[in-house]
Write a protein that holds these residues in place. Structure first.
Motif, PDB file in Angstrom:
ATOM      1  N   HIS A  15       0.851  -1.174   0.000  1.00 38.18           N
ATOM      2  CA  HIS A  15       0.000   0.000   0.000  1.00 38.18           C
ATOM      3  C   HIS A  15       0.895   1.234   0.000  1.00 38.18           C
ATOM      4  O   HIS A  15       2.046   1.146   0.403  1.00 38.18           O
ATOM      5  N   ALA A  20       3.977   1.808  -4.410  1.00 37.28           N
ATOM      6  CA  ALA A  20       4.561   2.680  -5.436  1.00 37.28           C
ATOM      7  C   ALA A  20       5.950   2.175  -5.830  1.00 37.28           C
ATOM      8  O   ALA A  20       6.288   2.110  -7.012  1.00 37.28           O
ATOM      9  N   THR A  46       2.139  -3.486 -13.089  1.00 36.67           N
ATOM     10  CA  THR A  46       2.572  -2.107 -13.337  1.00 36.67           C
ATOM     11  C   THR A  46       1.423  -1.127 -13.096  1.00 36.67           C
ATOM     12  O   THR A  46       1.554   0.066 -13.351  1.00 36.67           O
ATOM     13  N   SER A  47       0.279  -1.634 -12.610  1.00 35.12           N
ATOM     14  CA  SER A  47      -0.864  -0.761 -12.302  1.00 35.12           C
ATOM     15  C   SER A  47      -0.934  -0.543 -10.794  1.00 35.12           C
ATOM     16  O   SER A  47      -1.226  -1.473 -10.031  1.00 35.12           O
ATOM     17  N   ILE A  48      -0.659   0.679 -10.347  1.00 38.65           N
ATOM     18  CA  ILE A  48      -0.666   0.912  -8.897  1.00 38.65           C
ATOM     19  C   ILE A  48      -2.060   0.705  -8.318  1.00 38.65           C
ATOM     20  O   ILE A  48      -2.219   0.209  -7.202  1.00 38.65           O
ATOM     21  N   LEU A  49      -3.079   1.058  -9.100  1.00 39.08           N
ATOM     22  CA  LEU A  49      -4.448   0.879  -8.598  1.00 39.08           C
ATOM     23  C   LEU A  49      -4.774  -0.611  -8.475  1.00 39.08           C
ATOM     24  O   LEU A  49      -5.368  -1.041  -7.490  1.00 39.08           O
TER      25      LEU A  49
ATOM     26  N   GLN B  71       6.927  12.173  -1.790  1.00 39.04           N
ATOM     27  CA  GLN B  71       6.547  10.774  -1.977  1.00 39.04           C
ATOM     28  C   GLN B  71       5.063  10.626  -2.252  1.00 39.04           C
ATOM     29  O   GLN B  71       4.652   9.824  -3.085  1.00 39.04           O
ATOM     30  N   ALA B  75       3.540   9.173  -5.788  1.00 38.97           N
ATOM     31  CA  ALA B  75       2.619   8.032  -5.804  1.00 38.97           C
ATOM     32  C   ALA B  75       1.306   8.426  -6.488  1.00 38.97           C
ATOM     33  O   ALA B  75       0.706   7.635  -7.212  1.00 38.97           O
ATOM     34  N   LEU B  78       1.660   8.307 -10.154  1.00 40.42           N
ATOM     35  CA  LEU B  78       1.560   6.929 -10.647  1.00 40.42           C
ATOM     36  C   LEU B  78       0.092   6.540 -10.880  1.00 40.42           C
ATOM     37  O   LEU B  78      -0.230   5.834 -11.827  1.00 40.42           O
ATOM     38  N   ILE B  79      -0.776   7.011  -9.993  1.00 39.59           N
ATOM     39  CA  ILE B  79      -2.209   6.716 -10.143  1.00 39.59           C
ATOM     40  C   ILE B  79      -2.716   7.319 -11.461  1.00 39.59           C
ATOM     41  O   ILE B  79      -3.421   6.679 -12.224  1.00 39.59           O
ATOM     42  N   ASP B  82      -1.893   5.308 -14.430  1.00 40.58           N
ATOM     43  CA  ASP B  82      -2.216   3.887 -14.326  1.00 40.58           C
ATOM     44  C   ASP B  82      -2.927   3.366 -15.570  1.00 40.58           C
ATOM     45  O   ASP B  82      -3.910   3.941 -16.021  1.00 40.58           O
ATOM     46  N   ARG B  83      -2.424   2.234 -16.110  1.00 41.30           N
ATOM     47  CA  ARG B  83      -3.037   1.671 -17.313  1.00 41.30           C
ATOM     48  C   ARG B  83      -4.442   1.164 -17.034  1.00 41.30           C
ATOM     49  O   ARG B  83      -5.329   1.232 -17.874  1.00 41.30           O
ATOM     50  N   GLY B  84      -4.637   0.637 -15.816  1.00 43.52           N
ATOM     51  CA  GLY B  84      -5.952   0.118 -15.451  1.00 43.52           C
ATOM     52  C   GLY B  84      -7.010   1.218 -15.448  1.00 43.52           C
ATOM     53  O   GLY B  84      -8.148   1.015 -15.882  1.00 43.52           O
ATOM     54  N   TYR B 110     -12.567   2.127  -8.878  1.00 40.90           N
ATOM     55  CA  TYR B 110     -11.452   1.827  -7.979  1.00 40.90           C
ATOM     56  C   TYR B 110     -11.736   2.313  -6.552  1.00 40.90           C
ATOM     57  O   TYR B 110     -11.377   1.659  -5.579  1.00 40.90           O
ATOM     58  N   GLN B 113     -13.571  -0.199  -4.645  1.00 43.68           N
ATOM     59  CA  GLN B 113     -12.728  -1.322  -4.212  1.00 43.68           C
ATOM     60  C   GLN B 113     -11.897  -0.945  -2.992  1.00 43.68           C
ATOM     61  O   GLN B 113     -11.750  -1.711  -2.054  1.00 43.68           O
ATOM     62  N   PHE B 114     -11.315   0.264  -3.024  1.00 47.46           N
ATOM     63  CA  PHE B 114     -10.473   0.705  -1.903  1.00 47.46           C
ATOM     64  C   PHE B 114     -11.296   0.875  -0.635  1.00 47.46           C
ATOM     65  O   PHE B 114     -10.856   0.519   0.452  1.00 47.46           O
ATOM     66  N   LEU B 117     -11.905  -2.291   1.047  1.00 47.07           N
ATOM     67  CA  LEU B 117     -10.739  -2.814   1.775  1.00 47.07           C
ATOM     68  C   LEU B 117     -10.602  -2.153   3.142  1.00 47.07           C
ATOM     69  O   LEU B 117     -10.070  -2.738   4.077  1.00 47.07           O
ATOM     70  N   LEU B 120      -6.099   1.805   5.851  1.00 47.50           N
ATOM     71  CA  LEU B 120      -5.161   2.646   5.109  1.00 47.50           C
ATOM     72  C   LEU B 120      -5.516   2.711   3.627  1.00 47.50           C
ATOM     73  O   LEU B 120      -5.323   3.728   2.974  1.00 47.50           O
ATOM     74  N   PHE B 121      -6.052   1.598   3.094  1.00 42.74           N
ATOM     75  CA  PHE B 121      -6.397   1.578   1.676  1.00 42.74           C
ATOM     76  C   PHE B 121      -7.501   2.596   1.382  1.00 42.74           C
ATOM     77  O   PHE B 121      -7.454   3.304   0.392  1.00 42.74           O
ATOM     78  N   ARG B 124      -6.616   6.240   0.632  1.00 42.06           N
ATOM     79  CA  ARG B 124      -6.076   6.624  -0.684  1.00 42.06           C
ATOM     80  C   ARG B 124      -7.172   7.133  -1.620  1.00 42.06           C
ATOM     81  O   ARG B 124      -6.896   7.683  -2.662  1.00 42.06           O
ATOM     82  N   LEU B 128      -7.108   9.477  -5.102  1.00 46.30           N
ATOM     83  CA  LEU B 128      -7.681   8.974  -6.343  1.00 46.30           C
ATOM     84  C   LEU B 128      -8.719   9.963  -6.889  1.00 46.30           C
ATOM     85  O   LEU B 128      -8.708  10.314  -8.075  1.00 46.30           O
TER      86      LEU B 128
END
Lengths: 89, 560
Positions: A15, A20, A46-49, B71, B75, B78-79, B82-84, B110, B113-114, B117, B120-121, B124, B128
């Motif tokens: 997480h 990351a 490679t998908s962080i989500l 940081q 991160a 990166l979201i 994200d390819r997804g 997404y 889903q988080f 969970l 901490l999830f 996020r 997002l």
């Protein structure tokens, strides 16, 4: 196809920062790496989500798979990464 | 040059500021009438480009940020990449959704889903949704939400600021804050005062001020002037200089002109505040809000974890006093690990000590940790409970505090019932502390979070002053000291009235201590008592303030 099973060593689970770092490393391999809970459908590493949505917690096992040249080496380095407490570093 | 235009809001953080306006853009939502894309594949190219724009801007911000923020921002980038996320948006485009709705839909898939969970999830989800809102802005070609980047000292204007937005403002660049909403005791106001940034809330049409227009604001009077006359800016500057000089001439413990000691204390909400306040010329802490430390925790912090935090809070104060308020969760401050479920009227529900009664193990763990940290640091630690209404509750709390080896127990007086029976309630404990924000809320039946009711929440309301007076009289009969730890203690004129009513300590945002110290130093106790009488004779809040302002010593009013 190369496969490895590894236990999550990060105290917060896969997480935030650990996720990351893992996604960054998986992307840098240039291979199609996937990650899954044992016996479940894999997600793109490679998908962080996708990785965070796995919800893998401290002490839980995940399965890594990759195809292609250097897949074994790539997975070994990812296993080494997940075996450290990335949040503490 | 356009003509100057003056409006009035409520000054919530003292000082004057002058600079160009920077507007904080509100979150962007997809338009209701967005058409289905003619070519879903072309639309996906646009969506991907928007996400890439967001990722790049986050990376740029990361490069300029400090380590922790860096940081988080990386991160978040990166979201965005994200390819997804792009794949999910592509599916929705092919299903006939427009680009903005496709992004929003993909984000919510997404987010769900988080949230499932938890822990901490689930936290996020905020990042997002922030990515989603920025990408929607990019695809629609409208300004990105949040505080834009700027590099000249500016006045930040917003509808309202989220606590996180306020906390991450660059103090060197933000000379002032203006909000259209918010209230006297909103968290934005409290944080601005803590950061020492002049701020005015409840300013009508503030968000309509064009970007770049010069504006002058006065965080004491609440006056906001666009395109101000140079003479006004100059007058404000002169007054600020006179004020700085007057305040610098006083130091040390709070004392009236005739020698009555009134402890000047700080309100703090965490380790960072403690370190900052510990270095200042003040007599300790009158309110340490412990829930702020745990707001982001997903499960109850352990005794060891809490001890470590308290030790770091106490240390900067040496042997000075630190008054700790036990967990005040519920209502506007829900905690993930102490949630008793939704309530129709959370402000009147199981919050404060009422929550501790339902979950005594939380209180015991906190008291145990406080006792250990107090012993280890040698700080003069006193513990008080929030939301006490009756003498039985006060007795229950005092017993638990003493069982845990802590020497001094107190209660917050913020429920009018407890104020009216202060003699009985305080008879069970060692001291009382008036929480004037909540006391005003409950006396006037006006929600603190409701900016439109700010007038009712004015602590100058004669009814609120009457309730405070009753509480002080009760404390006097019970021979217990009564302090004030609401925002009103940091208003120099009101501080005089509070002392006149019987308060023996005043706790406030640390930035307000110097002006209150100065106010006390130019008035005798008898003059404070006279100001209290004059204020209570008023029929309205405005009249009370005006009467006190007219009667107060010119040395003080000249610098306000």
């Amino acid at each position: 196809m190369a496969t490895r099973t590894v236990t999550i060593a990060s105290s917060v689970g896969l997480h935030a920062r650990p996720a990351a770092l893992f996604v960054e490393a998986a992307t840098n391999t240039g291979l199609d790496v996937e990650i899954a809970r044992p016996g479940e459908d894999p997600v793109d590493a490679t998908s962080i989500l996708g990785v965070m949505a796995l919800g893998a917690k401290f002490g839980e096992e995940v399965v890594l798979t990759a195809d292609g040249d250097g897949a074994d080496d790539a997975l070994d380095s990812l296993v080494a990464l997940l075996s450290r407490d990335l949040d503490a570093e | 040059m356009p003509a100057p235009e003056t409006t009035h809001g409520i000054g919530v953080s003292p000082g004057t500021a002058y600079g160009p306006v920077v507007q904080v853009a509100p979150p962007v939502r997809p338009p209701a009438d967005e058409p289905a894309p003619a070519d879903p594949d072309a639309a996906l190219v646009d969506v991907k480009a928007a996400l890439e724009t967001v990722a790049r801007s986050l990376e740029e911000r990361a490069a300029a940020a400090d380590d922790t923020a860096q940081q988080i921002l990386k991160a978040t980038a990166l979201i965005a990449r994200d390819r997804g996320l792009a794949k999910a948006a592509g599916k929705l485009l092919h299903a006939g959704r427009g680009p903005a709705h496709a992004i929003a839909g993909a984000v919510e898939e997404y987010a769900a889903q988080f949230e499932a969970l938890g822990g901490l999830f689930a936290e996020r989800v905020t990042d997002l949704r922030d990515v989603g809102s920025r990408a929607i802005a990019a695809v629609l070609g409208v300004p990105a939400p949040g505080v834009p980047r700027f590099d000249v000292p500016s006045v930040v204007v917003a509808e309202d600021l989220a606590p996180a937005e306020t906390a991450t403002l660059d103090r060197a660049l933000v000379v002032g804050i203006i909000t259209e909403a918010g209230g006297r005791t909103s968290h934005t106001a409290i944080l601005a005062a803590q950061m020492g940034i002049p701020a005015v809330v409840q300013v009508p049409h503030a968000t309509a001020i064009p970007v770049g227009v010069p504006v002058a604001l006065d965080g004491d009077s609440g006056e906001v002037t666009t395109n101000p006359d140079p003479s006004l800016v100059e007058a404000q500057r002169v007054r600020a200089a006179r004020r700085t000089k007057a305040l610098a001439a006083r130091s040390g413990p709070g004392v009236t002109r005739d020698g009555t000691e009134i402890a000047l204390l700080a309100n703090i909400g965490g380790v960072e505040d403690a370190v900052a306040a510990g270095a200042l010329d003040l007599e300790g802490v009158g309110l340490f809000r412990t829930e702020f430390v745990f707001l982001s925790a997903a499960k109850a912090p352990t005794v060891a974890e809490q001890t470590e935090i308290y030790r770091r809070v106490f240390e900067p104060f040496g042997e000075r006093r630190v008054v700790v308020r036990t967990l005040d969760a519920g209502a506007d401050k829900p905690l993930a690990f102490a949630d008793l479920g939704p309530e129709e009227n959370p402000a009147l529900g199981r919050r404060g000590l009422r929550l501790s009664a339902e979950r005594p193990e939380l209180l015991d763990a906190q008291l145990e940790a406080l006792a250990v940290a107090a012993r280890e640091t040698g700080a003069d630690v006193r513990v008080m409970a929030p939301m006490v209404a009756t003498a039985e509750e006060a007795a229950w709390f005092a017993r638990r505090v003493r069982e845990n080896g802590l020497p001094k127990a107190g209660v917050m007086i913020e429920v009018p019932g407890a104020a009216l029976r202060a003699s009985d309630v305080l008879g069970e404990v060692d001291f009382g502390s008036l929480g004037t924000n909540d006391l005003a809320q409950y006396t006037m039946a006006a929600d603190r979070m409701q900016g439109a009711l700010s007038d009712l929440l004015d602590p100058w309301q004669p009814a609120v002053l009457d309730v405070i007076a009753a509480a002080c009289e009760g404390a006097d009969r019970a021979e217990r000291p009564m302090g004030v730890c609401g925002e009103s203690a940091g208003d120099p004129l009101l501080a005089l009235v509070l002392v006149g009513l019987g308060a023996s300590s005043l706790s406030m945002a640390p930035s307000k201590v110097p002006v209150v110290r100065f106010a006390l130093s130019v008035h005798s106790l008898a003059e404070c008592q006279e100001l209290a009488v004059v204020a209570r004779e008023a029929r309205t809040a405005q009249e009370a303030l005006q009467r006190v302002r007219d009667r107060a010593d010119r040395q003080l009013t000249d610098v306000l």
